[in-house]
Design a protein around this motif. Structure first.
Motif, PDB file in Angstrom:
ATOM      1  N   ARG A  49      59.666  38.525  19.433  1.00 24.86           N
ATOM      2  CA  ARG A  49      59.846  39.040  20.802  1.00 24.86           C
ATOM      3  C   ARG A  49      61.314  39.294  21.112  1.00 24.86           C
ATOM      4  N   GLN A  50      62.165  38.328  20.772  1.00 17.88           N
ATOM      5  CA  GLN A  50      63.598  38.502  21.031  1.00 17.88           C
ATOM      6  C   GLN A  50      64.149  39.687  20.248  1.00 17.88           C
ATOM      7  N   LEU A  51      63.735  39.841  19.020  1.00 21.08           N
ATOM      8  CA  LEU A  51      64.186  40.965  18.202  1.00 21.08           C
ATOM      9  C   LEU A  51      63.723  42.291  18.812  1.00 21.08           C
ATOM     10  N   GLY A  52      62.488  42.333  19.294  1.00 18.87           N
ATOM     11  CA  GLY A  52      61.964  43.546  19.916  1.00 18.87           C
ATOM     12  C   GLY A  52      62.696  43.914  21.194  1.00 18.87           C
ATOM     13  N   VAL A  53      62.903  42.933  22.064  1.00 17.67           N
ATOM     14  CA  VAL A  53      63.616  43.190  23.321  1.00 17.67           C
ATOM     15  C   VAL A  53      65.060  43.577  23.029  1.00 17.67           C
ATOM     16  N   GLY A  54      65.672  42.920  22.051  1.00 18.91           N
ATOM     17  CA  GLY A  54      67.041  43.286  21.671  1.00 18.91           C
ATOM     18  C   GLY A  54      67.117  44.712  21.165  1.00 18.91           C
ATOM     19  N   GLY A  55      66.124  45.126  20.378  1.00 11.91           N
ATOM     20  CA  GLY A  55      66.087  46.501  19.898  1.00 11.91           C
ATOM     21  C   GLY A  55      65.936  47.491  21.031  1.00 11.91           C
TER      22      GLY A  55
END
Length: 133
Positions: A49-55
């Motif tokens: 989730r964090q990786l997705g939101v960061g992207g």
């Protein structure tokens, strides 16, 4: 009479390309990098989730366009903008499929084979090298 009269110009479709500017854009870039690094260092659902939101934040900061912000300002303009992007992507997919079809259906030319001289014995060749010295 002039071809470039304002009436002959088409109306711009969709919102301006950039609706995120200045500090907001820098914060999106910084937050996106931070969340992407944190998400990549974690495993499991929370890391993804964090990786997705960061992207997403990185894309927002790099492109300067936020669909959510644009949809809140003028929803119809955002729909027109997204429709134009989808049409452009469809055109690109069709072009890529045409190129792939052409490369698949193109006949492969035969590779020319150089003739090999097997008639001359090795001893004759060695003798000619000795004479040339």
């Amino acid at each position: 009479m002039v071809a470039f009269e304002p009436q002959s110009q088409p109306e711009p479709q969709g919102p301006a390309c950039q609706n995120v500017r200045g500090w907001e854009r820098l914060l999106s870039l910084g937050g996106g990098v931070l969340l992407a690094i944190l998400g990549a260092s974690k495993q499991g659902e929370q890391g993804r989730r964090q990786l997705g939101v960061g992207g997403l934040l990185l894309m927002r900061g790099l492109s300067g366009h936020c669909s959510v912000k644009s949809a809140m300002d003028d929803p119809l303009a955002e729909i027109r903008y997204l429709r134009a992007r989808v049409q452009r992507l469809q055109e690109l997919v069709l072009m890529a499929e045409e190129v792939a079809d052409r490369t698949r259906s193109a006949p492969v030319p035969p590779v020319p084979v150089a003739p090999v001289d097997i008639v001359t014995p090795i001893a004759d060749e060695l003798a000619s090298r000795e004479q040339s010295r």
